[in-house]
Every structure is written in C-alpha cells, then in structure tokens.
Design a protein around this motif. Structure first.
Motif, PDB file in Angstrom:
ATOM      1  N   ALA A  13       0.833  -1.205   0.000  1.00 60.22           N
ATOM      2  CA  ALA A  13       0.000   0.000   0.000  1.00 60.22           C
ATOM      3  C   ALA A  13       0.869   1.256   0.000  1.00 60.22           C
ATOM      4  N   LEU A  14       1.960   1.232   0.748  1.00 57.77           N
ATOM      5  CA  LEU A  14       2.868   2.394   0.756  1.00 57.77           C
ATOM      6  C   LEU A  14       3.390   2.655  -0.651  1.00 57.77           C
ATOM      7  N   SER A 215       0.789   9.097   1.614  1.00 55.61           N
ATOM      8  CA  SER A 215       1.595   7.886   1.482  1.00 55.61           C
ATOM      9  C   SER A 215       1.097   6.780   2.402  1.00 55.61           C
ATOM     10  N   TYR A 216       0.481   7.214   3.508  1.00 60.25           N
ATOM     11  CA  TYR A 216       0.062   6.247   4.525  1.00 60.25           C
ATOM     12  C   TYR A 216      -1.396   5.826   4.345  1.00 60.25           C
ATOM     13  N   MET A 236      -1.744   1.094   7.225  1.00 61.19           N
ATOM     14  CA  MET A 236      -1.729   0.534   8.575  1.00 61.19           C
ATOM     15  C   MET A 236      -3.094  -0.067   8.881  1.00 61.19           C
ATOM     16  N   THR A 237      -3.072  -1.275   9.415  1.00 60.54           N
ATOM     17  CA  THR A 237      -4.284  -1.892   9.956  1.00 60.54           C
ATOM     18  C   THR A 237      -4.090  -2.077  11.449  1.00 60.54           C
ATOM     19  N   LEU A 238      -5.083  -1.700  12.231  1.00 60.09           N
ATOM     20  CA  LEU A 238      -5.079  -2.023  13.661  1.00 60.09           C
ATOM     21  C   LEU A 238      -6.166  -3.062  13.866  1.00 60.09           C
ATOM     22  N   ARG A 239      -5.736  -4.218  14.322  1.00 65.90           N
ATOM     23  CA  ARG A 239      -6.623  -5.377  14.363  1.00 65.90           C
ATOM     24  C   ARG A 239      -6.543  -6.016  15.745  1.00 65.90           C
ATOM     25  N   ALA A 240      -7.685  -6.416  16.275  1.00 68.48           N
ATOM     26  CA  ALA A 240      -7.726  -7.091  17.581  1.00 68.48           C
ATOM     27  C   ALA A 240      -8.764  -8.201  17.496  1.00 68.48           C
ATOM     28  N   GLN A 241      -9.136  -8.736  18.642  1.00 66.67           N
ATOM     29  CA  GLN A 241     -10.173  -9.773  18.676  1.00 66.67           C
ATOM     30  C   GLN A 241     -11.170  -9.451  19.773  1.00 66.67           C
TER      31      GLN A 241
END
Ligand SMILES: *Cc1c(COP(=O)(O)O)cnc(C)c1O
Length: 365
Positions: A13-14, A215-216, A236-241
């Motif tokens: 992606a960048l 760019s991000y 950037m992905t911020l991923r949790a459960q």
C-alpha cells in the motif's frame, strides 16, 4: 498467548500510494515524508514500501541516522533544519540537506567547518506563519546563503495552510512567486493535499512534492474526499479480537459513565483494544468498526484496554472473532482511519502517529 491485538504495515500500500503521488505530479520528484517515525508506521518498516521515493524528509536527526543506517544514500531533508550549531556536524557527516528558516541557522552555517558544502532549502513564510523568512527578507537570506562556501546549492520552499480546505493556496503561491522571482534553484511547495488537489496549478508541483499523509493511506481532505476518491490504500491496519460477548437487556448500560444504554435486548462484543493502544478515547459511541469484516459500531466509552461493539449485525460473532479498528479486514473490507478519526473529532494523522508501543507490529505485503 499474547493479548490479541496487532498492527499490520502494508508495504504494498505504501508503494501504491507513493505511485499515486507520482501520478498526481508526474514531473516532480517526491519526498516521502517520514517524520514522527513515519507517521507511527516505523521508519524501517515504511522504508520497505517507500524506497522508490526520490528522497526522505523528516525532522529528527536520530531519524535521519536511521534512514542512513538502512543504506539510503539519496537525499534526506531536515524539514525544520538544525536546532543548534553542532547539528551541522551530523549534516556534514551524513550528507543531510536542511531547511534554513531563520537567520541564526545561517550564522551557524557561516561558522561551520566542512569540506563538503551543504544543500539547503530556504524556507519562505508565505502565510502559514509558522516557519520561514518573511517575503521581504527572502532575498537577503538567499544572498547570504549563496555567498557561503559552506553552501553548495540553495533551493526554495514554502508550506501551505489551506491546501485541504476552502481558502486554498492561490494567495500563498502568489506570495512565494513574488518573493522568489528570478532566484535560481529547485522549488518545493506541495504537501499531500496540494499534490492531490492543486498540482495542476502553475508552479505548485514544481521540482519536489512532499507526500506525507497520502503515502500512509489517509485522505488529507476527508470528509470532502475519501481514500477511494483519491485511489489510496491504508498502509496501517489495527486489528484485535473479541475477548468476551455480553448479552444486554433493555435498559442495561455499557462501560464507564454508563454512557450507552440498550433500548432493546442486544449482544455486544468486548474488544482487546483501548486508548492505551492508541485508539482515540474520544471516538464517540457509534464510531464505525469491522467485526469479521462486517461494518458495525462502537458502543459506550473507550477504556484503557477495551472497548465495546454492537454485535447486532453479527449473530455468529464470539470471542476470537476478528475486529478491525482501522485498515483492512481479513475479508478485504476497508475501514479508513479517517472515519475513525472523524468520529473522535480529529484527523487521520493523529491516531496513526499515536499507535502505542505496546502494540506488536507486523510488516506484510
Ligand atoms: C509534515 C509536512 C509535510 C507533509 O504534510 P502532509 O500533509 O502529511 O502531506 C510537508 N511539508 C512539511 C514542511 C511538513 O512539515
């Protein structure tokens, strides 16, 4: 097992977003702006995706050292220039280009002993009133720099206050053009918003554009335009459960301050992500979030280590289900960081820069 939260940095992606900057300003060279630890992505990680840039622009001398340590031999620009005279020693040693925005920085250069003359960017204050020489002082500063044996080449730059908004940039472009008329040297004016919105206007793309936020994978003028409009992808992905599921009855409340009250029976999920991970505490109840790639909303206040989500559209969701706070879900669904930031009364820049050190980060392509 470690707490189920992680950030992913998407190098593909960048590279894609950098290509968007090139497409928007095809005749310009591109500074990849990697200040603030590459807007929270990590300089080393971001470098993997942005190495096709023509140069790297940043503020911090330690970050400049990190870019050189990665083997980058091309241009590196210090956007605020030197903070004290001895910073010039590092500029000489690492061959850093630096902004000159006030007289003292010229004094330091005049005293500096070096065998290798420096490339400097003279910064003009064209209306932002943050850094730079006033238009009336620009020529004198240019002449002083030009006369110094410590200076190899003087380039010219300015920064826009309203490239993303209604006022626009025409008044600043005019002030810059007036103040620098007939002065030789490369020019750099445009940040991401100006690159995307105004690069066709005369003189704006010039010799170098400075692509930061785009760019991000954040739209600099959200909500007027979004990621899809500009053809950008989240870097950037911020991923949790989910770590718990709670059934609520009508009248039950959720979290600190009991700010959310169920008006009918419903299920909520508790997510292993809170403001100590960098998720904005001010994200209002109702902020979009993806569970198993399906769009739903937060409910109640964000706490330090947890937040709650509405599972009404997700009857199958259970502890272990994937939660995407921003970025790209496992099924490919996208939640722009801009939407989350907007719901928190801020801009995409802030949460990406605020990703907390306790969140493990993985680089993916
Ligand atoms: C941060 C910065 C940029 C990049 O701005 P974006 O809005 O992130 O593209 C460009 N120029 C200067 C001087 C900056 O400080």
């Amino acid at each position: 097992m470690p707490r189920p939260i992680e950030a992913l940095i998407h190098t593909g992606a960048l590279a894609h977003n950098l290509a968007r900057a090139r497409a928007a300003a095809p005749d310009a060279k591109v500074w990849a702006v990697v200040k603030a630890n590459a807007y929270g992505h990590g300089i080393e990680r971001a470098f993997a995706g942005l190495r096709g840039a023509d140069g790297f622009a940043l503020l911090d001398l330690a970050e400049a050292e990190r870019i050189r340590a990665l083997g980058w031999r091309g241009p590196v620009l210090l956007l605020e220039g030197c903070f004290e005279a001895r910073d010039l020693e590092l500029c000489s040693r690492l061959n850093l280009w630096h902004v000159v925005h006030r007289d003292a920085q010229i004094d330091w250069l005049a005293q500096h002993k070096t065998h290798q003359p420096h490339r400097v960017f003279l910064k003009l204050n064209s209306g932002m009133n943050r850094l730079g020489f006033a238009p009336a002082a620009c020529r004198a500063a240019w002449a002083r720099l030009d006369a110094l044996p410590q200076v190899a080449e003087v380039s010219l730059m300015t920064h826009f206050a309203d490239a993303d908004g209604a006022r626009g940039i025409a008044h600043q472009v005019a002030a810059f053009a007036d103040a620098t008329r007939d002065l030789p040297g490369e020019r750099s004016l445009a940040n991401s918003a100006a690159t995307l919105r105004h690069a066709q206007a005369a003189g704006v793309a010039a010799d170098w554009v400075r692509a930061g936020i785009m760019s991000y994978g954040s739209a600099p003028d959200y909500p007027e335009h979004d990621l899809a409009h500009w053809g950008l992808r989240p870097a950037m992905t911020l991923r949790a459960q989910l770590i718990a599921v709670q059934p609520l009855q009508a009248g039950d409340t959720v979290g600190y301050g009991s700010s959310f009250r169920a008006d009918a029976p419903m299920r909520i999920g508790i997510v292993a992500c809170g403001y100590a991970d960098g998720y904005p505490r001010h994200a209002a109840s109702g902020t979009p979030v993806l569970v198993d790639g399906v769009r739903t909303r937060t409910v109640g206040r964000v706490s330090m280590d947890m937040l709650a989500v509405d599972l009404t559209p997700l009857p199958q969701a259970q502890p272990g289900s994937e939660v995407t706070l921003w970025g790209v879900a496992g099924n490919g669904a996208v939640l722009a960081i801009d939407e989350v930031a907007h719901a928190a009364g801020t801009i995409g820049y802030e949460p990406m820069c605020a990703l907390a050190a306790r969140v493990p980060v993985r680089v993916v392509d």
